[in-house]
Structure formats: C-alpha cells, structure tokens
Design a protein around this motif. Structure first.
Motif, PDB file in Angstrom:
ATOM      1  N   ASP A 142     -33.197 -15.253  13.266  1.00 15.55           N
ATOM      2  CA  ASP A 142     -31.935 -14.883  13.907  1.00 15.55           C
ATOM      3  C   ASP A 142     -30.783 -14.947  12.916  1.00 15.55           C
ATOM      4  OD1 ASP A 142     -33.129 -14.391  16.308  1.00 15.55           O
ATOM      5  OD2 ASP A 142     -32.816 -16.421  17.062  1.00 15.55           O
ATOM      6  N   GLY A 143     -30.800 -15.916  12.035  1.00 17.74           N
ATOM      7  CA  GLY A 143     -29.767 -16.016  11.009  1.00 17.74           C
ATOM      8  C   GLY A 143     -29.815 -14.843  10.051  1.00 17.74           C
ATOM      9  N   ARG A 144     -31.017 -14.377   9.738  1.00 19.98           N
ATOM     10  CA  ARG A 144     -31.141 -13.221   8.850  1.00 19.98           C
ATOM     11  C   ARG A 144     -30.621 -11.957   9.511  1.00 19.98           C
ATOM     12  NH1 ARG A 144     -37.000 -13.322   7.130  1.00 19.98           N
ATOM     13  NH2 ARG A 144     -36.965 -15.483   7.731  1.00 19.98           N
ATOM     14  N   ASP A 145     -30.884 -11.798  10.815  1.00 22.02           N
ATOM     15  CA  ASP A 145     -30.372 -10.628  11.527  1.00 22.02           C
ATOM     16  C   ASP A 145     -28.849 -10.610  11.514  1.00 22.02           C
ATOM     17  OD1 ASP A 145     -32.945  -9.819  12.075  1.00 22.02           O
ATOM     18  OD2 ASP A 145     -32.940 -10.623  14.124  1.00 22.02           O
ATOM     19  N   PHE A 146     -28.247 -11.769  11.732  1.00 27.11           N
ATOM     20  CA  PHE A 146     -26.789 -11.862  11.709  1.00 27.11           C
ATOM     21  C   PHE A 146     -26.251 -11.559  10.312  1.00 27.11           C
ATOM     22  CE2 PHE A 146     -22.872 -14.370  11.220  1.00 27.11           C
ATOM     23  CZ  PHE A 146     -22.113 -13.770  12.202  1.00 27.11           C
ATOM     24  N   ALA A 147     -26.911 -12.093   9.289  1.00 27.87           N
ATOM     25  CA  ALA A 147     -26.470 -11.845   7.908  1.00 27.87           C
ATOM     26  C   ALA A 147     -26.625 -10.374   7.553  1.00 27.87           C
ATOM     27  CB  ALA A 147     -27.259 -12.711   6.941  1.00 27.87           C
ATOM     28  N   ASP A 148     -27.709  -9.751   8.018  1.00 31.53           N
ATOM     29  CA  ASP A 148     -27.882  -8.315   7.764  1.00 31.53           C
ATOM     30  C   ASP A 148     -26.761  -7.512   8.409  1.00 31.53           C
ATOM     31  OD1 ASP A 148     -30.163  -8.829   6.352  1.00 31.53           O
ATOM     32  OD2 ASP A 148     -31.536  -8.272   7.980  1.00 31.53           O
ATOM     33  N   ALA A 149     -26.392  -7.879   9.627  1.00 29.78           N
ATOM     34  CA  ALA A 149     -25.310  -7.174  10.312  1.00 29.78           C
ATOM     35  C   ALA A 149     -23.978  -7.408   9.609  1.00 29.78           C
ATOM     36  CB  ALA A 149     -25.221  -7.626  11.767  1.00 29.78           C
ATOM     37  N   MET A 150     -23.767  -8.617   9.126  1.00 25.69           N
ATOM     38  CA  MET A 150     -22.500  -8.914   8.460  1.00 25.69           C
ATOM     39  C   MET A 150     -22.362  -8.179   7.130  1.00 25.69           C
ATOM     40  SD  MET A 150     -20.831 -10.529  10.592  1.00 25.69           S
ATOM     41  CE  MET A 150     -19.414 -10.875   9.611  1.00 25.69           C
ATOM     42  N   TRP A 151     -23.464  -7.856   6.486  1.00 24.09           N
ATOM     43  CA  TRP A 151     -23.399  -7.039   5.274  1.00 24.09           C
ATOM     44  C   TRP A 151     -23.328  -5.556   5.617  1.00 24.09           C
ATOM     45  CZ3 TRP A 151     -22.050  -8.409   0.667  1.00 24.09           C
ATOM     46  CH2 TRP A 151     -22.240  -9.716   0.258  1.00 24.09           C
ATOM     47  N   SER A 152     -23.902  -5.162   6.729  1.00 26.64           N
ATOM     48  CA  SER A 152     -23.944  -3.749   7.093  1.00 26.64           C
ATOM     49  C   SER A 152     -22.590  -3.225   7.544  1.00 26.64           C
ATOM     50  CB  SER A 152     -24.965  -3.516   8.204  1.00 26.64           C
ATOM     51  OG  SER A 152     -26.253  -3.800   7.755  1.00 26.64           O
ATOM     52  N   VAL A 153     -21.853  -4.014   8.296  1.00 28.86           N
ATOM     53  CA  VAL A 153     -20.574  -3.547   8.847  1.00 28.86           C
ATOM     54  C   VAL A 153     -19.586  -3.166   7.743  1.00 28.86           C
ATOM     55  CG1 VAL A 153     -18.567  -4.241  10.209  1.00 28.86           C
ATOM     56  CG2 VAL A 153     -20.865  -4.709  11.050  1.00 28.86           C
ATOM     57  N   PRO A 154     -19.295  -4.041   6.767  1.00 29.92           N
ATOM     58  CA  PRO A 154     -18.372  -3.609   5.711  1.00 29.92           C
ATOM     59  C   PRO A 154     -18.936  -2.477   4.864  1.00 29.92           C
ATOM     60  CG  PRO A 154     -18.801  -5.975   5.541  1.00 29.92           C
ATOM     61  CD  PRO A 154     -19.647  -5.452   6.623  1.00 29.92           C
ATOM     62  N   SER A 155     -20.256  -2.448   4.726  1.00 35.52           N
ATOM     63  CA  SER A 155     -20.863  -1.366   3.946  1.00 35.52           C
ATOM     64  C   SER A 155     -20.645  -0.019   4.622  1.00 35.52           C
ATOM     65  CB  SER A 155     -22.362  -1.613   3.777  1.00 35.52           C
ATOM     66  OG  SER A 155     -22.585  -2.801   3.074  1.00 35.52           O
ATOM     67  N   TYR A 156     -20.829   0.022   5.943  1.00 38.94           N
ATOM     68  CA  TYR A 156     -20.572   1.265   6.673  1.00 38.94           C
ATOM     69  C   TYR A 156     -19.109   1.678   6.548  1.00 38.94           C
ATOM     70  CZ  TYR A 156     -25.057   1.478   9.115  1.00 38.94           C
ATOM     71  OH  TYR A 156     -26.375   1.595   9.424  1.00 38.94           O
ATOM     72  N   LEU A 157     -18.200   0.712   6.692  1.00 40.75           N
ATOM     73  CA  LEU A 157     -16.778   1.042   6.634  1.00 40.75           C
ATOM     74  C   LEU A 157     -16.372   1.550   5.252  1.00 40.75           C
ATOM     75  CD1 LEU A 157     -15.329  -1.902   8.734  1.00 40.75           C
ATOM     76  CD2 LEU A 157     -15.587   0.476   9.433  1.00 40.75           C
ATOM     77  N   LEU A 158     -16.842   0.885   4.208  1.00 37.93           N
ATOM     78  CA  LEU A 158     -16.512   1.325   2.846  1.00 37.93           C
ATOM     79  C   LEU A 158     -17.148   2.664   2.508  1.00 37.93           C
ATOM     80  CD1 LEU A 158     -16.714  -2.046   0.910  1.00 37.93           C
ATOM     81  CD2 LEU A 158     -14.680  -0.709   1.424  1.00 37.93           C
ATOM     82  N   ALA A 159     -18.379   2.852   2.949  1.00 45.89           N
ATOM     83  CA  ALA A 159     -19.049   4.135   2.678  1.00 45.89           C
ATOM     84  C   ALA A 159     -18.351   5.282   3.400  1.00 45.89           C
ATOM     85  CB  ALA A 159     -20.509   4.057   3.095  1.00 45.89           C
ATOM     86  N   GLY A 160     -17.909   5.046   4.625  1.00 46.90           N
ATOM     87  CA  GLY A 160     -17.176   6.087   5.362  1.00 46.90           C
ATOM     88  C   GLY A 160     -15.857   6.428   4.694  1.00 46.90           C
TER      89      GLY A 160
END
Length: 71
Positions: free
Chosen positions: A11-29
């Motif tokens: 569960d901690g890994r899923d949260f960490a994956d999401a926390m890295w994905s959100v800024p990555s999506y925003l910066l990529a957009g």
C-alpha cells in the motif's frame, strides 16, 4: 492482484507511485502543450500561444490526474 492477497507494505508503494505520477503528469502536460504553443508562436508569429499552451497543458493533465487517481 486481488485485495485479499495484498500485503500491507505494498500500500505504501502504491501511494508513492501515485505521488510521483501526479507531478510527472502535470509537468509533462505543461512541457508538451507549452512546447506545442511555442512552436505555433514561432510559426504564426504570435505571442499568446505559449502561455495558452502551458495553461491548457496544466488543465488537461489535471483532468487526466483526476480521472486516474481521483476515483
């Protein structure tokens, strides 16, 4: 992997994956649509398309983050 077979440490890994994905999506957009706006600025000799592209990128990537993680 079903919910019964999940280990608590995953569960901690899923949260960490999401926390890295959100800024990555925003910066990529921002980068993609800002770059597209910059290219159109150069091609059409306008000065407003770069900021419009950056804002559009943030809005569209924010919507993508909402669809993916907000449910």
């Amino acid at each position: 992997m079903s919910a019964q077979k999940r280990r608590p440490e995953e569960d901690g890994r899923d949260f960490a994956d999401a926390m890295w994905s959100v800024p990555s999506y925003l910066l990529a957009g921002m980068a993609f649509y800002g770059g597209l706006g910059w290219l159109l600025d150069r091609w059409l000799s306008l000065s407003a398309l770069f900021p419009i592209g950056v804002v559009l990128g943030v809005v569209l990537s924010g919507y993508l983050v909402y669809r993916k993680f907000g449910r």
